[in-house]
Design an enzyme around this catalytic site. Structure first.
Site, PDB file in Angstrom:
ATOM      1  N   HIS A  19      -0.519   0.480   0.818  1.00  0.00           N
ATOM      2  CA  HIS A  19       0.556   0.465  -0.172  1.00  0.00           C
ATOM      3  C   HIS A  19       1.288  -0.863  -0.084  1.00  0.00           C
ATOM      4  CE1 HIS A  19       3.317   1.227   3.104  1.00  0.00           C
ATOM      5  NE2 HIS A  19       2.754   2.394   3.381  1.00  0.00           N
ATOM      6  N   HIS A  22       2.581  -2.208   3.314  1.00  0.00           N
ATOM      7  CA  HIS A  22       1.609  -2.950   4.121  1.00  0.00           C
ATOM      8  C   HIS A  22       1.411  -4.359   3.533  1.00  0.00           C
ATOM      9  CE1 HIS A  22      -0.121   1.344   4.441  1.00  0.00           C
ATOM     10  NE2 HIS A  22       0.456   1.120   5.601  1.00  0.00           N
ATOM     11  N   CYS A 129       5.540  13.091  18.219  1.00  0.00           N
ATOM     12  CA  CYS A 129       5.347  13.074  16.761  1.00  0.00           C
ATOM     13  C   CYS A 129       4.020  12.388  16.459  1.00  0.00           C
ATOM     14  CB  CYS A 129       6.493  12.339  16.064  1.00  0.00           C
ATOM     15  SG  CYS A 129       6.137  12.097  14.310  1.00  0.00           S
ATOM     16  N   CYS A 132       4.214   9.372  13.939  1.00  0.00           N
ATOM     17  CA  CYS A 132       4.604   8.070  14.523  1.00  0.00           C
ATOM     18  C   CYS A 132       3.691   7.683  15.675  1.00  0.00           C
ATOM     19  CB  CYS A 132       6.012   8.130  15.114  1.00  0.00           C
ATOM     20  SG  CYS A 132       7.331   8.337  13.951  1.00  0.00           S
ATOM     21  N   CYS A 146      11.318  14.955  13.539  1.00  0.00           N
ATOM     22  CA  CYS A 146      11.315  13.491  13.504  1.00  0.00           C
ATOM     23  C   CYS A 146      11.823  13.079  12.128  1.00  0.00           C
ATOM     24  CB  CYS A 146       9.884  12.990  13.720  1.00  0.00           C
ATOM     25  SG  CYS A 146       9.672  11.276  13.219  1.00  0.00           S
ATOM     26  N   HIS A 149       9.126  11.862   9.781  1.00  0.00           N
ATOM     27  CA  HIS A 149       8.083  12.811   9.375  1.00  0.00           C
ATOM     28  C   HIS A 149       8.636  14.234   9.376  1.00  0.00           C
ATOM     29  CE1 HIS A 149       5.894   9.253  10.886  1.00  0.00           C
ATOM     30  NE2 HIS A 149       5.141   9.496   9.836  1.00  0.00           N
ATOM     31  N   LYS A 299      13.133   6.200  -0.892  1.00  0.00           N
ATOM     32  CA  LYS A 299      12.145   5.850   0.112  1.00  0.00           C
ATOM     33  C   LYS A 299      10.762   6.014  -0.528  1.00  0.00           C
ATOM     34  CE  LYS A 299      10.632   7.272   4.497  1.00  0.00           C
ATOM     35  NZ  LYS A 299      10.219   8.368   5.246  1.00  0.00           N
ATOM     36  N   LYS A 302       4.668   9.737   0.012  1.00  0.00           N
ATOM     37  CA  LYS A 302       3.642  10.498  -0.699  1.00  0.00           C
ATOM     38  C   LYS A 302       4.263  11.699  -1.380  1.00  0.00           C
ATOM     39  CE  LYS A 302      -0.170   9.651   2.277  1.00  0.00           C
ATOM     40  NZ  LYS A 302      -0.644  10.186   3.529  1.00  0.00           N
TER      41      LYS A 302
HETATM   42  N1  MSP Z   1      -0.594   1.104  13.528  1.00  0.00           N
HETATM   43  C1  MSP Z   1       0.789   0.811  13.696  1.00  0.00           C
HETATM   44  C2  MSP Z   1       1.004  -0.647  14.052  1.00  0.00           C
HETATM   45  C3  MSP Z   1       0.312  -1.127  15.283  1.00  0.00           C
HETATM   46  S1  MSP Z   1       0.546  -2.817  15.515  1.00  0.00           S
HETATM   47  C4  MSP Z   1       0.006  -3.125  17.061  1.00  0.00           C
HETATM   48  C5  MSP Z   1       1.544   1.118  12.405  1.00  0.00           C
HETATM   49  N2  MSP Z   1       0.825   1.105  11.284  1.00  0.00           N
HETATM   50  S2  MSP Z   1       1.371   1.436   9.812  1.00  0.00           S
HETATM   51  O1  MSP Z   1       0.196   1.555   8.989  1.00  0.00           O
HETATM   52  O2  MSP Z   1       2.263   2.533   9.825  1.00  0.00           O
HETATM   53  O3  MSP Z   1       2.110   0.150   9.338  1.00  0.00           O
HETATM   54  C6  MSP Z   1       3.463  -0.079   9.592  1.00  0.00           C
HETATM   55  C7  MSP Z   1       3.887  -1.379   8.928  1.00  0.00           C
HETATM   56  O4  MSP Z   1       3.762  -1.306   7.485  1.00  0.00           O
HETATM   57  C8  MSP Z   1       5.355  -1.687   9.117  1.00  0.00           C
HETATM   58  O5  MSP Z   1       5.637  -2.283  10.345  1.00  0.00           O
HETATM   59  C9  MSP Z   1       5.592  -2.648   7.989  1.00  0.00           C
HETATM   60  O6  MSP Z   1       5.045  -3.883   8.371  1.00  0.00           O
HETATM   61  C10 MSP Z   1       4.790  -2.042   6.857  1.00  0.00           C
HETATM   62  N3  MSP Z   1       5.580  -1.129   5.993  1.00  0.00           N
HETATM   63  C11 MSP Z   1       5.341   0.201   5.807  1.00  0.00           C
HETATM   64  N4  MSP Z   1       6.230   0.683   4.876  1.00  0.00           N
HETATM   65  C12 MSP Z   1       7.057  -0.282   4.453  1.00  0.00           C
HETATM   66  C13 MSP Z   1       8.128  -0.392   3.499  1.00  0.00           C
HETATM   67  N5  MSP Z   1       8.541   0.630   2.779  1.00  0.00           N
HETATM   68  N6  MSP Z   1       8.714  -1.606   3.345  1.00  0.00           N
HETATM   69  C14 MSP Z   1       8.293  -2.706   4.026  1.00  0.00           C
HETATM   70  N7  MSP Z   1       7.297  -2.643   4.914  1.00  0.00           N
HETATM   71  C15 MSP Z   1       6.699  -1.458   5.218  1.00  0.00           C
HETATM   72  O7  MSP Z   1       2.738   1.312  12.465  1.00  0.00           O
END
Ligand code: MSP
Length: 478
Positions: A19, A22, A129, A132, A146, A149, A299, A302
């Site tokens: 999304h 990311h 959780c 997370c 959490c 979640h 926020k 899904k």
């Molecule tokens: N797999 C772990 C990270 C391990 S790194 C050694 C993880 N993955 S995640 O798929 O959940 O990705 C989290 C990252 O996605 C956040 O740190 C951020 O960089 C990005 N974001 C997810 N949602 C976001 C928003 N709504 N806004 C901005 N960035 C966001 O955690």
């Protein structure tokens, strides 16, 4: 300035559908990688992204898809690979934590930290959780759930685990963050996040579990194969392992910059650094945690059905349009709100009317003149001190604003000032138009980190000797 630049993104959970959250982190890493390639040369930059493929969360998703975990990962990883390709992300390597080369180094490092005496056996009892992939403390809970979640019930767990002596590193970590002359010094940015981390560190530090007895889908603990590595101790290590198993990349360790969202700052600013100290390895230089965005003040989730994928954006605004809009929406580092409506307004103002118009205007004047122009001399990007400072301080919205408000408007004004349509003398016209063309070429060079495709198109169109009008760069949106 360091002679090399190594930047990382978080490795995203492979079971997620990519999304724009990311994409946000990944685009910024890409902008920085492209910028530093201009300054330091291609070979001096290493940009790593990838996927996090072990742990309970991925195992559960595989089970729901009726697939073996590895088979599942192999299938769904393409979603991230494709998303980054579509957004023109220029990573040098895409790491997957199920890569046996990564797994081997994780085991080697765990064994080292164990041998160094920083891992001990204990029992874990508490709440976990899966969303997370994190143990929860009383203070994490909101209504016994959490907060991130609320639809998943935290699991009560009691099992034998191995623990990492995180508490032992508390003072060392505080010093490394605070003291610039400390050999392990690293920066946690932005400032308020640094203070948050220091505040939490001052309250004390508990040891953390690094293994799981009940999760099969993970890297076996080398000295006790009945346990697997806790997924975060597998994932964090990716930043280091890639530099070791890839050819000629070990010079890039330590990383210059870990870019992450604020949700995973504690893991990166404290746990990861302590683990590296325990392994006797140099620490990364900077961790920058950006904010989260909401969509129309909600926020992104899904259950609300408001998740925007990178390709949704690209369909409307194009690749470069999407990159521009995400980075100019609000200052990097803070939380902010985005909406498709606001994006449309900005797209039309800055891209269709702004950049698109100026390019079309200069091209038309050149074509009408029938003149020939000097062909582009290749020269590196020259950034003013002001722009370099903005780049290096993560003020991407300022860089863009500066480029638009000063450089782009200057070209527009230059045209009005010269009024080339009134000039009859061919030599004079040549001189005037050449100046505008040069300005535009230089603008394109500075645009490269942000809008790579557009910059390339401008360079091609204005290469000379003949310059013609081309297709609209950014068609107006209704
Ligand atoms: N797999 C772990 C990270 C391990 S790194 C050694 C993880 N993955 S995640 O798929 O959940 O990705 C989290 C990252 O996605 C956040 O740190 C951020 O960089 C990005 N974001 C997810 N949602 C976001 C928003 N709504 N806004 C901005 N960035 C966001 O955690």
């Amino acid at each position: 300035m360091d002679k090399k630049f190594y930047v990382t993104t978080p490795i995203y959970y492979v079971n997620d559908v990519p999304h724009i959250g990311h994409a946000y982190t990944t685009i910024v890493a890409d902008v920085l990688a492209r910028y530093y390639r201009q300054l330091l040369g291609e070979k001096s930059v290493f940009f790593l992204t990838g996927t996090d493929e072990h742990g309970a969360k991925v195992a559960q998703a595989a089970e729901a898809a009726k697939k073996k975990p590895k088979e599942f990962c192999d299938q769904v990883v393409s979603r991230f690979v494709k998303a980054w390709k579509e957004l023109k992300i220029s990573h040098d390597y895409f790491i997957r934590t199920t890569d046996p080369r990564h797994e081997k180094i994780v085991q080697r490092l765990l064994q080292k930290v164990y041998d160094n005496g920083y891992i001990y056996e204990g029992a874990y009892e508490g709440l976990y959780c899966v969303g997370c992939e994190k143990f929860l403390t009383e203070t994490d809970l909101v209504n016994n759930k959490c907060p991130l979640h609320p639809n998943q019930k935290p699991i009560h767990q009691k099992e034998k685990n191995y623990f990492f002596k995180l508490s032992y590193f508390r003072k060392k970590i505080i010093k490394a963050i605070k003291d610039k002359s400390n050999p392990n010094h690293y920066e946690v940015l932005p400032e308020e996040r640094r203070n948050e981390i220091l505040g939490k560190l001052n309250q004390g530090l508990d040891d953390v579990s690094i293994s799981r007895a009940g999760v099969e889908w993970g890297i076996p603990i080398p000295w006790d194969k009945k346990q697997t590595t806790y997924v975060w101790f597998d994932a964090l290590l990716n930043y280091y392992t890639a530099t070791q198993f890839l050819k000629d990349r070990n010079k890039f360790w330590p990383a210059n910059l870990h870019l992450i969202g604020k949700d995973i700052l504690w893991f990166h600013a404290v746990i990861w650094q302590a683990f590296l100290l325990a392994a006797g390895l140099p620490l990364p230089k900077k961790v920058f945690a950006h904010g989260f965005f909401t969509i129309n003040d909600q926020k992104m989730s899904k259950s609300l059905g408001n998740v925007i994928s990178p390709s949704d954006l690209v369909k409307i605004f194009g690749v470069d349009g999407s990159r521009y809009l995400m980075l100019s929406a609000f200052p990097f580092g803070t939380d902010g709100d985005i909406s498709l409506e606001k994006f449309k307004t900005r797209y039309n103002a800055d891209l269709a009317n702004g950049l698109g118009n100026v390019v079309a205007r200069v091209a038309k004047l050149c074509e009408n003149s029938g003149l020939e122009f000097e062909t582009t001399k290749t020269r590196g990007a020259i950034y003013s001190k002001e722009l370099q400072e903005a780049f290096e301080n993560f003020r991407f919205d300022d860089v863009l604003q500066n480029l638009w408000n000063t450089r782009l408007h200057a070209i527009d004004k230059l045209i009005d000032h010269h009024s080339p349509w009134l000039i009859e003398d061919k030599n004079e016209l040549q001189k005037v138009l050449q100046e505008e063309v040069d300005e535009l070429r230089e603008f394109a060079t500075k645009l490269k980190p942000f809008l790579p495709k557009t910059a390339e198109k401008i360079e091609k169109q204005f290469k000379g000797p003949k310059i013609k009008t081309g297709r609209l760069l950014f068609p107006r949106l209704k």
